[in-house]
Design a protein around this motif. Structure first.
Motif, short mmCIF file in Angstrom:
data_model
loop_
_atom_site.label_atom_id
_atom_site.label_comp_id
_atom_site.label_asym_id
_atom_site.label_seq_id
_atom_site.Cartn_x
_atom_site.Cartn_y
_atom_site.Cartn_z
N GLY A 192 -5.93 3.49 3.17
CA GLY A 192 -6.92 2.81 2.72
C GLY A 192 -6.67 1.19 2.80
O GLY A 192 -7.54 0.48 2.62
N ALA A 193 -5.36 0.84 3.08
CA ALA A 193 -4.89 -0.68 3.21
C ALA A 193 -4.82 -1.10 4.50
O ALA A 193 -4.24 -0.34 5.30
CB ALA A 193 -3.54 -0.75 2.44
N ARG A 194 -5.27 -2.26 5.03
CA ARG A 194 -5.36 -2.56 6.24
C ARG A 194 -4.22 -3.25 6.38
O ARG A 194 -3.53 -3.95 5.44
CB ARG A 194 -6.54 -3.68 6.41
N ILE A 195 -3.57 -3.05 7.75
CA ILE A 195 -1.99 -3.30 7.80
C ILE A 195 -2.33 -4.79 8.54
O ILE A 195 -3.40 -4.98 9.45
CB ILE A 195 -1.24 -2.77 8.78
N ALA A 196 -1.60 -5.82 8.16
CA ALA A 196 -1.79 -7.05 8.93
C ALA A 196 -0.37 -7.71 9.66
O ALA A 196 -0.51 -8.65 10.29
CB ALA A 196 -1.93 -8.06 7.88
N ALA A 197 0.76 -6.60 9.55
CA ALA A 197 1.92 -6.97 10.35
C ALA A 197 2.49 -5.64 10.71
O ALA A 197 2.01 -4.52 10.40
CB ALA A 197 2.77 -7.59 9.17
N PRO A 198 3.29 -5.80 11.60
CA PRO A 198 4.04 -4.43 12.03
C PRO A 198 4.80 -3.65 11.05
O PRO A 198 5.12 -4.30 10.10
CB PRO A 198 5.23 -5.19 13.01
N LEU A 241 3.87 8.11 9.89
CA LEU A 241 2.80 7.30 9.29
C LEU A 241 1.62 7.99 9.78
O LEU A 241 1.30 8.38 10.54
CB LEU A 241 2.79 5.97 9.82
N SER A 242 0.66 8.07 8.86
CA SER A 242 -0.76 8.46 8.92
C SER A 242 -1.62 7.24 8.95
O SER A 242 -1.63 6.74 7.86
CB SER A 242 -1.15 9.55 8.03
N LEU A 243 -2.40 7.04 9.99
CA LEU A 243 -3.08 5.77 10.20
C LEU A 243 -4.54 6.29 10.52
O LEU A 243 -4.88 7.44 10.52
CB LEU A 243 -2.71 5.22 11.59
N MET A 244 -5.52 5.23 10.12
CA MET A 244 -7.00 5.31 10.41
C MET A 244 -7.19 4.18 11.33
O MET A 244 -6.87 2.94 10.92
CB MET A 244 -7.48 5.20 9.08
N LEU A 245 -7.70 4.46 12.42
CA LEU A 245 -7.86 3.61 13.47
C LEU A 245 -9.47 3.14 13.56
O LEU A 245 -10.31 4.13 13.58
CB LEU A 245 -7.27 4.01 14.92
N GLY A 246 -9.60 1.87 13.28
CA GLY A 246 -11.07 1.56 12.96
C GLY A 246 -11.64 2.40 11.72
O GLY A 246 -11.11 2.34 10.81
N THR A 247 -12.83 2.83 11.75
CA THR A 247 -13.42 3.46 10.90
C THR A 247 -13.47 4.90 10.64
O THR A 247 -13.84 5.59 9.95
CB THR A 247 -14.76 3.00 10.50
N ASP A 248 -13.22 5.55 11.80
CA ASP A 248 -13.09 7.05 11.78
C ASP A 248 -12.47 8.01 12.80
O ASP A 248 -12.30 8.87 13.11
CB ASP A 248 -14.57 7.37 12.36
N LEU A 249 -11.12 7.33 13.08
CA LEU A 249 -10.21 7.99 14.03
C LEU A 249 -8.79 7.97 13.35
O LEU A 249 -7.92 7.09 13.51
CB LEU A 249 -10.06 7.12 15.37
N PRO A 250 -8.39 9.29 12.90
CA PRO A 250 -7.20 9.50 12.24
C PRO A 250 -6.15 9.39 13.28
O PRO A 250 -6.34 9.94 14.43
CB PRO A 250 -7.35 10.66 11.69
N CYS A 251 -4.96 9.16 12.90
CA CYS A 251 -3.84 8.93 14.15
C CYS A 251 -2.41 9.47 12.97
O CYS A 251 -2.20 8.74 11.98
CB CYS A 251 -3.52 7.83 14.62
N ARG A 252 -1.69 10.11 13.62
CA ARG A 252 -0.38 10.64 13.23
C ARG A 252 0.78 9.97 13.90
O ARG A 252 0.90 10.54 15.32
CB ARG A 252 -0.32 11.80 12.71
N VAL A 253 1.77 9.26 13.64
CA VAL A 253 2.75 9.03 14.30
C VAL A 253 4.27 9.39 13.65
O VAL A 253 4.35 8.90 12.22
CB VAL A 253 2.86 7.39 14.54
N ALA A 254 5.07 10.11 14.25
CA ALA A 254 6.04 10.59 13.55
C ALA A 254 7.41 10.55 14.55
O ALA A 254 7.22 10.64 15.93
CB ALA A 254 6.09 12.00 13.22
N PRO A 255 8.54 10.34 14.06
CA PRO A 255 9.56 10.39 14.76
C PRO A 255 10.31 11.53 15.35
O PRO A 255 10.01 12.56 14.85
CB PRO A 255 10.79 9.69 13.86
#
Length: 343
Positions: free
Chosen positions: A230-236, A243-257
């Motif tokens: 729910g917190a907008r990221i402003a830096a790398p 990480l579980s991200l939300m891109l824009g308003t409606d696109l979930p994205c998961r990035v894992a090593p």
């Protein structure tokens, strides 16, 4: 080393030892003789395969010519149908009778037709060995002399089969994998590495890249933003354990090593492996090569770890194409496969 080569039962291993002797010898003449022995052995190996692979035969001819074995080189060039190479080798050998016979027999054939036929053979050979872009350059040069149906058909088929990036589907060690290649991977709705259909996502929304020893995710100054919990990221942001991200308003994205390096990306119903550099497959590398604005997927091998396309030892840089089945030994187990319908 030469004594070891003479006692070596394996012809392939003997050839390697001859080459090592040539590289080790301080005496230039001894080095030349070692290369000549290696060239003669390579030629015998190629001829012993029965169905001659043109790229291997061409390699043997070139090697024989370079080491002063001109008459054998002329024989190999003749088998290739390379009149220019054969004449050049016969001239260097001083084989006047054979040279005059060859020149006389060629007088009835037009230069343009000969060049086209040679271009077709050369392009076909390059294609079989995995050098598809080199094959297309050969067809382009030959077609500049005038139209030729066989060359045009060959060029069209090669272009259709070429595997283009930055994303592609491969079967690696029997497992299907969707790759997102490149040093940096972007996600967005247009012009990105991974293209998604979401109106709330910018054309290039986020980038995933290395930052020293870390992998980070960075929003690319988008209007609708990227959010973590729910917190907008402003830096790398380092991905850490994932990480579980939300891109824009409606696109979930998961990035894992990944344990093997790079990351996995789950977005828009797809799962991608992003090595953030070349994908390592044993001693091989699968990487992205950009040429004139087009992205091509290449497999890079080495002399110590060659790659084979069927019974043919392939080039050290294979422009992967639909239908490729790449093995680490002649006729061996396939380690990297490209689907027949993949482009």
């Amino acid at each position: 080393i030469l004594l070891r080569a003479d006692s070596e039962a394996s012809l392939e291993r003997r050839a390697v030892l001859f080459l090592r002797a040539a590289e080790t010898a301080a005496d230039p003449e001894l080095a030349r003789k070692a290369r000549a022995r290696k060239a003669r052995l390579s030629y015998d190996l190629v001829k012993s395969h029965g169905a001659l692979a043109r790229s291997e035969l061409l390699g043997a001819a070139t090697e024989l010519e370079a080491t002063g074995e001109h008459e054998l080189a002329a024989e190999a060039y003749k088998m290739l149908g390379d009149t220019e190479g054969e004449v050049r080798a016969l001239t260097a050998a001083g084989a006047i009778d054979k040279l005059e016979e060859r020149l006389s027999s060629d007088a009835v054939q037009s230069k343009k037709d000969r060049e086209r036929a040679m271009a077709t053979r050369r392009a076909t050979d390059l294609d079989r060995g995995g050098e598809r872009r080199a094959a297309l350059r050969v067809t382009t040069e030959a077609l500049a002399l005038g139209p030729d149906d066989r060359l045009e058909d060959l060029a069209r088929v090669i272009r259709q089969r070429l595997l283009r990036g930055p994303t592609c589907d491969l079967i690696v060690s029997g497992e299907p994998v969707s790759l997102a290649l490149g040093e940096r991977v972007t996600i967005g709705r247009g012009g990105a590495t991974i293209v998604v259909a979401s109106r709330s996502v910018s054309r290039e929304h986020v980038v995933i890249r290395r930052d020293g020893d870390r992998v980070i995710v960075e929003d690319l100054g988008t209007r609708n933003g990227t959010f973590i919990a729910g917190a907008r990221i402003a830096a790398p942001v380092p991905i850490g354990d994932g990480l579980s991200l939300m891109l824009g308003t409606d696109l979930p994205c998961r990035v894992a090593p990944r344990a093997e390096g790079g990351v996995t990306i789950e977005v828009a119903g797809g799962a991608f492996v992003a090595p953030l550099g070349p994908l390592l497959q044993g001693a091989w590398k699968v990487d992205l090569d950009v040429e004139e604005g087009e992205s091509f997927v290449v497999l890079k091998s080495s002399p110590d770890a060659p790659a084979y396309l069927g019974d043919l030892q392939a080039a050290q840089r294979i422009d992967l194409a639909a239908g490729d089945a790449v093995a680490e030994e002649r006729g061996g187990k396939v380690l990297v496969r490209v689907g027949a319908g993949t482009t």
